[in-house]
Design a protein around this motif. Structure first.
Motif, PDB file in Angstrom:
ATOM      1  N   ALA A  43       7.193  10.297   5.627  1.00  0.00           N
ATOM      2  CA  ALA A  43       7.014   8.851   5.738  1.00  0.00           C
ATOM      3  C   ALA A  43       8.309   8.179   5.314  1.00  0.00           C
ATOM      4  O   ALA A  43       9.100   8.738   4.564  1.00  0.00           O
ATOM      5  CB  ALA A  43       5.853   8.381   4.867  1.00  0.00           C
ATOM      6  N   VAL A  44       8.512   6.963   5.844  1.00  0.00           N
ATOM      7  CA  VAL A  44       9.780   6.260   5.646  1.00  0.00           C
ATOM      8  C   VAL A  44       9.558   5.043   4.761  1.00  0.00           C
ATOM      9  O   VAL A  44       8.728   4.183   5.067  1.00  0.00           O
ATOM     10  CB  VAL A  44      10.360   5.811   7.003  1.00  0.00           C
ATOM     11  CG1 VAL A  44      11.758   5.248   6.817  1.00  0.00           C
ATOM     12  CG2 VAL A  44      10.362   6.957   8.003  1.00  0.00           C
ATOM     13  N   ALA A  45      10.308   4.964   3.658  1.00  0.00           N
ATOM     14  CA  ALA A  45      10.082   3.877   2.706  1.00  0.00           C
ATOM     15  C   ALA A  45      10.473   2.518   3.279  1.00  0.00           C
ATOM     16  O   ALA A  45       9.773   1.532   3.103  1.00  0.00           O
ATOM     17  CB  ALA A  45      10.864   4.142   1.419  1.00  0.00           C
ATOM     18  N   GLU A  46      11.597   2.427   4.019  1.00  0.00           N
ATOM     19  CA  GLU A  46      12.104   1.120   4.447  1.00  0.00           C
ATOM     20  C   GLU A  46      11.140   0.351   5.348  1.00  0.00           C
ATOM     21  O   GLU A  46      11.181  -0.882   5.396  1.00  0.00           O
ATOM     22  CB  GLU A  46      13.458   1.264   5.162  1.00  0.00           C
ATOM     23  CG  GLU A  46      13.372   1.938   6.523  1.00  0.00           C
ATOM     24  CD  GLU A  46      14.600   1.666   7.398  1.00  0.00           C
ATOM     25  OE1 GLU A  46      15.080   0.528   7.404  1.00  0.00           O
ATOM     26  OE2 GLU A  46      15.069   2.602   8.081  1.00  0.00           O
ATOM     27  N   ASN A  47      10.282   1.074   6.080  1.00  0.00           N
ATOM     28  CA  ASN A  47       9.386   0.370   7.000  1.00  0.00           C
ATOM     29  C   ASN A  47       7.944   0.863   6.918  1.00  0.00           C
ATOM     30  O   ASN A  47       7.104   0.459   7.703  1.00  0.00           O
ATOM     31  CB  ASN A  47       9.904   0.488   8.431  1.00  0.00           C
ATOM     32  CG  ASN A  47      10.132   1.934   8.846  1.00  0.00           C
ATOM     33  OD1 ASN A  47       9.583   2.853   8.247  1.00  0.00           O
ATOM     34  ND2 ASN A  47      10.940   2.132   9.866  1.00  0.00           N
ATOM     35  N   SER A  48       7.673   1.739   5.986  1.00  0.00           N
ATOM     36  CA  SER A  48       6.348   2.332   5.738  1.00  0.00           C
ATOM     37  C   SER A  48       5.770   3.044   6.959  1.00  0.00           C
ATOM     38  O   SER A  48       4.553   3.159   7.112  1.00  0.00           O
ATOM     39  CB  SER A  48       5.360   1.293   5.187  1.00  0.00           C
ATOM     40  OG  SER A  48       4.890   0.432   6.195  1.00  0.00           O
ATOM     41  N   ALA A  49       6.646   3.544   7.825  1.00  0.00           N
ATOM     42  CA  ALA A  49       6.167   4.294   8.996  1.00  0.00           C
ATOM     43  C   ALA A  49       5.880   5.737   8.603  1.00  0.00           C
ATOM     44  O   ALA A  49       6.662   6.360   7.881  1.00  0.00           O
ATOM     45  CB  ALA A  49       7.220   4.259  10.093  1.00  0.00           C
ATOM     46  N   ILE A  50       4.748   6.231   9.087  1.00  0.00           N
ATOM     47  CA  ILE A  50       4.331   7.591   8.735  1.00  0.00           C
ATOM     48  C   ILE A  50       4.340   8.449   9.998  1.00  0.00           C
ATOM     49  O   ILE A  50       3.808   8.061  11.044  1.00  0.00           O
ATOM     50  CB  ILE A  50       2.918   7.572   8.102  1.00  0.00           C
ATOM     51  CG1 ILE A  50       2.961   6.693   6.840  1.00  0.00           C
ATOM     52  CG2 ILE A  50       2.448   8.985   7.772  1.00  0.00           C
ATOM     53  CD1 ILE A  50       1.612   6.418   6.234  1.00  0.00           C
TER      54      ILE A  50
END
Ligand code: SF4
Lengths: 197, 460
Positions: free
Chosen positions: A107-114
């Motif tokens: 998951a990506v912290a900058e955009n909360s994409a999982i």
């Protein structure tokens, strides 16, 4: 000459002198606490985050929110919630599914994409067709930016994979935000510390 | 034979009749533009990302024929069937042939500006095939029998009461209910039934990766996924310029796209389609339709870098006040005004003039297209080739004469000032396109020429 050749020839004739590709740096993100950033962004786009320490805790929360409604889960630990009456071979059978629970590992912290791949779901349609979606992610699988995410999945093979950021939404009617356009009306994310086996 | 198409000023006039709506349209889009600014400012590397995106796209355009071959090879390996369409006609025929092969006369489609550009819906409808657009905004304009007025916000020109009325007529919602939440729920039920019963789904493509033979589709609603995953056959249609070299380049473009479009950190779904699912058929149609020609026009080549975020429209003072339909082209606004004359110089000669050339479009463009410069260059090409729109032609001819005859220029300046002072109604009327929705500026008391003459004398 068929269209393929015609197009390729025209493109070749008209394309400019070759220019090389730039190097893509990672960039230093303006935040250091990945979990905090991820949580803040997800909440700001309509998702719900639960910090939990065990599957038992997830079990409890889901039972309280969804009770005996039709549930699919990819996690063995949540098997007792599973609706065994569903025909899991047929995507259309998921049309009445209340909740899908899927375990993800990036998951990506900058955009909360999982990042959810085909291998994690029974059917590609699953995370889209369920009325609600829950994703389980371990905090150590958070990366800061999309660049880091793609560095991890650079050579991954999959038939289908998707970044999911929040519940399905639309703002097509006078720009009013409405959650639950076609897909899940809500997204629950469980941040689960690695369980000690 | 050319059909006569109403020009931008007269179509804008129609939109401008309802002043309140114009203000609302203007403010809504500006609000979206402001959200874009906020999102851009959260990333310290924003300008670097724009540069990188532009450079990657430059590399793509300079190796496009090689990337196309590489992409095809990898897509075929992935079991995707690849088709090539030289123009809109061929694209539509390919889609029809796939539908016919499967004996399917009802399909679902997710948002695709390319199929709009090719007028696929009209074409299929004439063939007796029903197309349901599944993006909510697109479904709304489809029910209203209108084209989308914006590439990201297709029904941005519509009030919720009008949408309520459309839903009442077509979906049986109660008369007078215009609540967005309620209407969206009604559309959800209506479209779910379509997703579950249609055997073929068409989607657009945001990015296709040469290195892996996969393509990416970005939506907030999840409609592309609902369609594609529930159908037996998935047809994806893309312009040849949508290619990018490697998968990790998506990192750059996905960081820019949604932030530029709506100010979101990313779209809800960024779906990577690499292989058809078991038992499914996947087709990909590569469409040229004038793109290779534009590639050869050095001055306009950069327009092919566009990732269709819509930011240039949201910021454009002309677009915001004239509405998307006034551009009479699938892609409205600044970028549409560059792409359209490439398709047909005569029909779209008016569009490069529908801009103030303020440069705001170029400032927000995530791939750094020099939009306003290209609009300016199109004006010159169109005038040179004799395609300038009628009203502009007269004015420009006058201007050309005036500028090449200095004595007349000075005289005309004086006369013009005299006219504006003594008979402002002659200038402030509808024959002067600049008077639309604005008062002409007060004429200066003395001309620059007079001022310069006087001051130079004083300084000498
Ligand atoms: S030209 Fe630039 S700003 Fe306009 S839609 Fe394309 S990418 Fe976005």
């Amino acid at each position: 000459m068929n269209s393929r050749e015609k197009i390729l020839q025209a493109v070749k004739q008209n394309q400019p002198e070759p220019v090389s590709l730039p190097h893509i740096p990672f960039f230093t993100p303006p935040f250091t606490n990945l979990e905090q950033k991820f949580t803040k962004v997800l909440q700001s786009i309509g998702g719900e985050v639960h910090r939990v320490s065990s599957y038992a805790e997830i079990n409890q929360i889901l039972k309280k929110e969804f009770g005996s409604k039709t549930i699919f889960s990819s996690a063995q630990e949540l098997a007792e919630l599973m609706d065994t009456g569903l025909d899991y071979k047929n995507a259309h059978a998921f049309a009445d599914l209340e909740l899908a629970v899927v375990e993800a590992n990036l998951a990506v912290a900058e955009n909360s994409a999982i990042w959810v791949t085909e291998a994690m779901v029974q059917e590609r349609a699953l995370p889209f067709i369920a009325q609600h979606l829950a994703l389980i992610i371990q905090p150590q699988n958070l990366v800061a930016t999309m660049h880091e995410a793609y560095a991890r999945i650079a050579d991954a093979d999959y038939g289908f994979a998707t970044f999911i950021a929040g519940p399905s939404k639309t703002a097509d009617i006078e720009q009013s935000l409405v959650l639950g356009a076609h897909g899940p009306k809500s997204l629950l994310v469980f941040l689960l510390d690695r369980e000690i086996a | 034979m050319h059909k006569t198409i109403a020009e931008h000023p007269s179509l804008a006039d129609k939109f401008n009749k309802d002043e309140e709506r114009v203000n609302w349209h203007d403010q809504t889009l500006w609000w979206v533009r402001a959200k874009r600014d906020k999102a851009a400012h959260t990333l310290p590397e924003w300008e670097d990302l724009r540069n990188l995106a532009s450079q990657i796209k430059h590399n793509v355009l300079s190796n496009l024929s090689e990337y196309l071959v590489q992409f095809e090879e990898n897509a075929l390996k992935n079991n995707i069937q690849v088709h090539w369409a030289a123009d809109a006609q061929e694209h539509n025929a390919i889609v029809k042939s796939i539908l016919q092969k499967h004996g399917v006369a009802q399909i679902v489609k997710s948002k695709s500006m390319l199929t709009e550009e090719c007028h696929l819906n009209d074409y299929l409808q004439k063939e007796g095939i029903e197309v349901i657009d599944t993006d909510l905004g697109e479904r709304i304009v489809q029910l209203a029998q209108e084209p989308p007025s914006h590439i990201v916000l297709p029904c941005i020109h519509k009030k919720k009461e009008e949408i309520g009325e459309l839903f009442h007529l077509h979906l049986g919602t109660p008369a007078g209910n215009a609540d967005p939440q309620f209407l969206t729920a009604a559309a959800r039920l209506h479209l779910r039934e379509k997703f579950l019963t249609r055997k073929i789904a068409i989607t657009g493509v945001n990015f296709a990766v040469a290195e892996t033979g996969e393509f990416v589709v970005c939506t907030n609603e999840g409609n592309a996924d609902m369609g594609a995953h529930l159908a037996d056959v998935h047809i994806a249609c893309m312009g040849i310029e949508k290619l990018i070299p490697e998968r990790h380049h998506l990192g750059v473009f996905l960081r820019l796209l949604a932030r530029s479009a709506t100010g979101q950190p990313i779209t809800t779904y960024s779906s990577h389609f690499k292989k058809p699912r078991q038992g499914q058929e996947m087709h990909l149609v590569l469409v040229d339709n004038g793109r290779s020609r534009q590639l050869g026009r050095e001055d306009f080549r950069n327009s092919l870098k566009c990732i269709r975020c819509g930011a240039c429209m949201n910021t454009c003072p002309v677009y915001r006040r004239s509405g998307g339909h006034s551009y009479h082209n699938a892609i409205a606004g600044p970028i549409g005004s560059i792409l359209a004359p490439n398709l047909d110089m005569k029909d779209y000669a008016d569009l490069p003039f529908a801009s103030t050339l303020c440069g705001s479009c170029s400032n927000v463009c995530p791939v750094k297209i020099d939009i306003h410069n290209q609009l300016y260059k199109w004006r010159q090409v169109l005038v040179q080739q004799g395609y300038a729109p009628a009203a502009k032609k007269a004015a420009m001819q006058g201007m050309a004469f005036t500028f090449s005859h200095p004595a007349f220029y000075r005289m005309a300046g004086k006369t013009g000032k005299w006219f504006m002072k003594t008979t402002p109604f002659v200038v402030n009327n509808s024959f002067n396109p600049w008077y639309k929705q604005r008062d002409m500026p007060e004429p200066p008391k003395e001309s620059f020429h007079d001022w310069y003459k006087k001051n130079r004398k004083q300084n000498e």
